[in-house]
Design an enzyme around this catalytic site. Sequence first.
Site, short mmCIF file in Angstrom:
data_model
loop_
_atom_site.label_atom_id
_atom_site.label_comp_id
_atom_site.label_asym_id
_atom_site.label_seq_id
_atom_site.Cartn_x
_atom_site.Cartn_y
_atom_site.Cartn_z
N ARG A 170 -1.82 -6.41 -7.78
CA ARG A 170 -0.20 -8.02 -7.72
C ARG A 170 -0.56 -8.61 -8.41
O ARG A 170 1.17 -8.89 -8.83
CB ARG A 170 -0.56 -8.44 -6.08
CG ARG A 170 -0.31 -7.42 -5.01
CD ARG A 170 -0.66 -7.25 -3.61
NE ARG A 170 -2.54 -7.73 -3.56
CZ ARG A 170 -3.14 -8.60 -3.08
NH1 ARG A 170 -2.35 -8.71 -2.04
NH2 ARG A 170 -4.72 -8.92 -2.95
N HIS A 229 1.13 -1.27 0.23
CA HIS A 229 0.37 -0.01 0.15
C HIS A 229 0.54 1.03 0.00
O HIS A 229 0.32 2.08 -0.58
CB HIS A 229 -1.19 -0.46 1.67
CG HIS A 229 -1.51 -1.30 1.35
ND1 HIS A 229 -2.54 -1.86 2.38
CD2 HIS A 229 -3.10 -1.45 0.15
CE1 HIS A 229 -3.27 -2.71 2.42
NE2 HIS A 229 -3.46 -2.88 1.15
N SER A 235 -2.68 -7.49 3.38
CA SER A 235 -3.36 -7.85 4.56
C SER A 235 -3.75 -9.01 5.24
O SER A 235 -3.02 -8.95 6.17
CB SER A 235 -4.01 -6.11 4.88
OG SER A 235 -3.67 -4.92 4.46
N LYS A 275 -17.26 -6.97 9.06
CA LYS A 275 -16.16 -6.62 8.94
C LYS A 275 -15.69 -6.92 10.57
O LYS A 275 -15.85 -6.11 10.75
CB LYS A 275 -15.66 -6.50 8.16
CG LYS A 275 -14.08 -6.89 7.36
CD LYS A 275 -13.61 -6.52 6.41
CE LYS A 275 -12.72 -7.18 5.69
NZ LYS A 275 -11.83 -6.33 4.70
#
Length: 150
Positions: A90, A17, A127, A41
Amino acid sequence: MKRAIFPGSFDPITLGHYDIIKRGVPLFDEIIVAIGINAEKKYMFSLEQRKTFIEEAFKNEPKVKVVTYKGMTVDFCKEIGADFILRGLRNPADFEFEKAIAHTNRKLTKIETVFLLTAASTSFISSSIVRDVIRNNGDFGILVPDSVKV
């Protein structure tokens, strides 16, 4: 003014990030790192911690601001006058996922998505991997900015 948002949950911010934001700084007049709030979440780090991690990582970069938001990203873009969404890619799976979102956003609004490829040195970091390393007491410091090393 060329204003972009870089949306995400940033639980926590990673070196991937960080790299995308740093490389986006010369492209835009302002980058707003927008931490999305999703009540359904479960996060490892509180919203305040995540915001502080990012603010601390970019404390010497006046073009980077950190905010939180709820709801659809495109609605938030309209609310703050952002014409661009910055996203990092990515791998091919990221591309396919992000492409679908970008097409949907373009259908809903005139907001353009700008993709940057992650650096080879950070392309494996996510993450969720960082959270796994933390949960298992591993050395996660090599995966995140210094501001996350708690």
